[in-house]
Design an enzyme around this catalytic site. Structure first.
Site, PDB file in Angstrom:
ATOM      1  N   GLY A 132       0.679  -1.099   0.033  1.00 19.65           N
ATOM      2  CA  GLY A 132       0.078   0.112   0.091  1.00 19.65           C
ATOM      3  C   GLY A 132       0.955   1.287  -0.219  1.00 19.65           C
ATOM      4  N   PRO A 133       0.210   2.316  -0.192  1.00 16.03           N
ATOM      5  CG  PRO A 133      -1.217   3.922  -1.015  1.00 16.03           C
ATOM      6  CD  PRO A 133      -1.081   2.547  -0.673  1.00 16.03           C
ATOM      7  N   GLY A 183       2.207   5.527   4.743  1.00 15.67           N
ATOM      8  CA  GLY A 183       1.269   6.158   5.454  1.00 15.67           C
ATOM      9  C   GLY A 183      -0.077   5.444   5.781  1.00 15.67           C
ATOM     10  CB  THR A 184      -1.850   2.899   4.050  1.00 11.12           C
ATOM     11  OG1 THR A 184      -0.869   2.207   3.704  1.00 11.12           O
ATOM     12  CG2 THR A 184      -2.314   4.137   3.103  1.00 11.12           C
ATOM     13  N   GLY A 185      -0.638   2.699   7.288  1.00 11.06           N
ATOM     14  CA  GLY A 185      -0.619   1.871   8.640  1.00 11.06           C
ATOM     15  C   GLY A 185      -0.247   0.553   8.417  1.00 11.06           C
ATOM     16  CG  HIS A 202      -3.547  32.856 -11.387  1.00  8.93           C
ATOM     17  ND1 HIS A 202      -2.619  32.462 -12.504  1.00  8.93           N
ATOM     18  CD2 HIS A 202      -3.569  31.452 -10.594  1.00  8.93           C
ATOM     19  CE1 HIS A 202      -2.010  31.347 -12.588  1.00  8.93           C
ATOM     20  NE2 HIS A 202      -2.961  30.716 -11.415  1.00  8.93           N
ATOM     21  CD  GLU A 203      -4.976  31.270  -6.855  1.00 11.42           C
ATOM     22  OE1 GLU A 203      -5.536  30.286  -6.657  1.00 11.42           O
ATOM     23  OE2 GLU A 203      -3.581  30.998  -7.114  1.00 11.42           O
ATOM     24  CG  ASP A 219      -2.264  26.312 -12.414  1.00 13.13           C
ATOM     25  OD1 ASP A 219      -2.199  25.650 -11.559  1.00 13.13           O
ATOM     26  OD2 ASP A 219      -2.391  27.697 -12.380  1.00 13.13           O
TER      27      ASP A 219
END
Length: 656
Positions: free
Chosen positions: A209-210, A212-214, A432-433, A511
């Site tokens: 798993g990625p 930080g998933t435990g 822009h935002e 972006d």
């Protein structure tokens, strides 16, 4: 800690012992008295003259203390071991006068019990010191040799099972994985129950798993639930600079595990040592392969009767050796992914235990604002919120701290309010935002706008937060991709509309990178081009759970490459025109939102909703597009989870 390191040196204690003995003999030992010494002949003469009042002697000791009539004391030494009484008698010194009164008081004290031993020790002290120095230096040399030989010992850390610190109650958001691992706990607790039915105890469980998933937390919870010892080691701790060390450490690790069976051996990041043999970017590695071979033998060799279960964790299952992941070694693979909204609520409940929360804190809202966050991310959010509350001198953590913590984790870095921006820079960033937010509000398939701000944070001069739909994290449609492209280009288009082509800034650099990547993936990876068809172009080798491509093999010609570039250009151009059309139709809202950002710096909640309600929606017509598929849906790998998106991902715009 480093200052006390010298206390652990035995040589220091040896010096202290010698100094203590020297002080003892100097002040408390025999002969420590500071009285003046006088010869025995003078003492006899003075005694004959009647000048001596008292003589003190000690049995077995040649030294005497003589006290004269005037109170002065002198030290003297007998010529032999004869007693004082015999010596005085030989020289005719009377001890009594004619009236029978004692003229010289002779006191003979018995020898102390430790006197003989002390004398022997005094004689042997130099020899003992020499022997001590010799033993010390021999041990130092032996220690250096043992340190070199200890390379073959396992570096695994053992946690006792009788006092579990982590159980399944401490793990949330991974219910399916907990169910799979609960059977492992039953195997360890009640092995006879399964043996009676002929079931074989699993040798290993591979958790993928990625980050930080435990994975590590779940493995410790298994050991805590089963109440068995837990050995923890990293895959990189096996291989060292010496040849054969890795295999030796594997043997030592499994020897320790067998002595403490039943137990669990946890190998974190097993891809460091379990990589496929003879493969990889650097070619083969004899020492690592030798270590891997030893792991293969220990897990499923001739000795298979031990009750030792191996749990390994990795986010690179694609590079593991096939012999390692086959049944009989790692019988089960448990996949851990980013938790859904229910899982995030449970994870937040675990991490807020023991923390004072204000009445306005709503964990469900917080969980819905953090799609794509892993368990480690949520733990970091709670911790950052607690730190912010303490910094603000609050006694309870409020929702405002949680909101700031989410942005801090998602975007990276604190707000940089001290950064000085010119009026021109603020104006550019505001438009822009506002362009990102208005395009996102006008497209039904775009993610919901949550917050717009021009306050710099991290490396961003400003940012727009979007809240992705939970259902769209794993599956994305063509319309969703195109809406996202238009939203990402909204900032660049707004600058062009307001300031002109010659005044466009570098603020949209991040972006444009994102737009190009998505458009190319639509054509080459997802088959979303009617012109090229549902074909995948290029054979990619990827880090499955890390979301990064490390290599791509081109399997198409120059003509196809030209067509791919044309399709990518067409998709981006269409998104650019869409954003331009929306902003031109909503120019008044664009100006009002930019002015509000300059005045308030941040827009969210009702203030933002009031402006968004004025935006005229636009429905995209994909019938004329050359980049659709018959079903309009495709699978999006979970390797790149959509956390709250920011419109401006690169550095802040330069002043025009």
């Amino acid at each position: 800690m480093g200052d006390n390191r010298w206390l652990k040196n035995s040589f220091v204690y040896l010096i202290i012992l010698v100094a203590a003995l020297a002080l003892f003999f100097q002040y408390l030992g025999p002969g420590a008295s500071q009285t003046e010494e006088k010869g025995i002949a003078d003492v006899i003469a003075d005694a004959q003259a009647g000048l001596v009042r008292e003589i003190q002697a000690q049995a077995g000791d040649e030294q005497i203390i003589v006290t004269y009539n005037d109170g002065k004391k002198y030290r003297s030494r007998l010529e032999s071991a004869d007693s004082v009484m015999r010596l005085l008698a030989d020289y005719g010194v009377p001890l009594r006068n004619e009236q029978g009164q004692r003229t010289i008081n002779v006191i003979v004290q018995p020898a102390p019990a430790w006197g003989g031993l002390l004398s022997i020790f005094t004689i042997l002290l130099p020899t003992l010191l020499l022997i001590g120095f010799f033993v010390f230096f021999m041990r130092q040399a032996q220690g250096s040799n043992n340190q070199a030989m200890s390379f073959g010992k396992s570096r695994a850390r053992m946690f006792a099972g009788d006092k579990p610190t982590i159980t399944f109650a401490d793990v949330a958001g991974q219910e399916e994985a907990k169910q799979d691992l609960a059977e492992i706990v039953e195997f360890l607790k009640f092995p006879d129950k399964f043996a009676a039915l002929g079931a074989r105890i699993p040798r290993g469980v591979l958790m993928v798993g990625p980050p930080g998933t435990g994975k590590t937390l779940l493995s410790r919870a298994v050991a805590g639930e089963a109440g068995v010892p837990f050995f923890s080691i990293s895959g990189s701790e096996f291989v060292e600079m010496f040849v054969g060390v890795g295999a030796s450490r594997v043997r030592d690790l499994f020897d320790q595990a067998k002595r403490n069976a039943p137990c669990i051996v946890f190998i974190d990041e097993i891809d460091a040592v379990g990589r496929q043999r003879g493969a990889g970017l650097g070619g083969s590695h004899d020492e690592r392969e030798q270590t891997l071979n030893q792991i293969l033998v220990e897990m499923d060799g001739f000795d298979t009767n031990t009750n030792v279960i191996v749990i390994a964790a990795t986010n690179r299952p694609d590079v593991l050796d096939p012999a390692l992941v086959r049944p009989g070694r790692f019988d089960r693979q448990v996949v851990l992914d980013a938790p859904d909204v229910r899982g995030r609520i449970e994870i937040l409940k675990v991490h807020v235990k023991g923390k004072p929360l204000a009445e306005d804190v709503n964990l469900e809202i917080l969980a819905r604002q953090t799609p794509g966050f892993s368990g480690a991310d949520l733990m970091n959010v709670v911790n950052e919120a607690a730190i912010l509350a303490a910094r603000r001198s609050k006694r309870k953590i409020s929702m405002a701290e949680f909101q700031d913590a989410v942005e801090r984790v998602a975007i990276g870095g604190p707000e940089r309010r001290s950064r000085v921006m010119t009026d021109r820079q603020k104006l550019v960033v505001a438009y822009h935002e506002a362009g990102h937010a208005i395009v996102g509000a006008a497209l039904p398939k775009a993610d919901k706008v949550q917050k717009v701000t021009i306050i710099p944070r991290g490396q961003a001069g400003g940012y727009t937060l979007f809240l992705p739909d939970e259902d769209s994290l794993n599956l994305r449609t063509v319309s969703q991709f195109k809406a996202r492209l238009a939203v990402s280009l909204g900032g660049r288009v707004a600058e062009e509309i307001v300031f002109g082509n010659e005044e466009v800034t570098t603020g949209a650099s991040g972006d444009l990178v994102q737009v190009t990547r998505i458009a190319r993936a639509m054509v080459t990876r997802y088959g979303m081009s009617q012109r090229l068809g549902p074909i995948v172009f290029g054979e990619k080798e990827e880090l499955i759970f890390l979301g990064r491509e490390i290599s791509e093999q081109r399997n198409y010609g120059d003509e196809v490459a030209r067509q791919i570039d044309e399709e990518v250009h067409a998709i981006v151009s269409e998104a650019y025109e869409t954003a331009q059309q929306i902003l031109l139709q909503n120019r008044a809202v664009l100006d009002d939102m930019a002015n509000a950002l300059i005045e308030y710096e941040t827009l969210d909640g009702e203030q933002l909703e009031e402006l968004i309600r004025r935006v005229k929606p636009l429905t995209l017509d994909f019938s004329k597009s050359g980049s659709t598929t018959p079903n309009g849906r495709t699978e999006d790998r979970p390797a790149q989870p959509d956390a709250p998106q920011m419109g401006l991902g690169g550095p802040s715009p330069l002043p025009a």
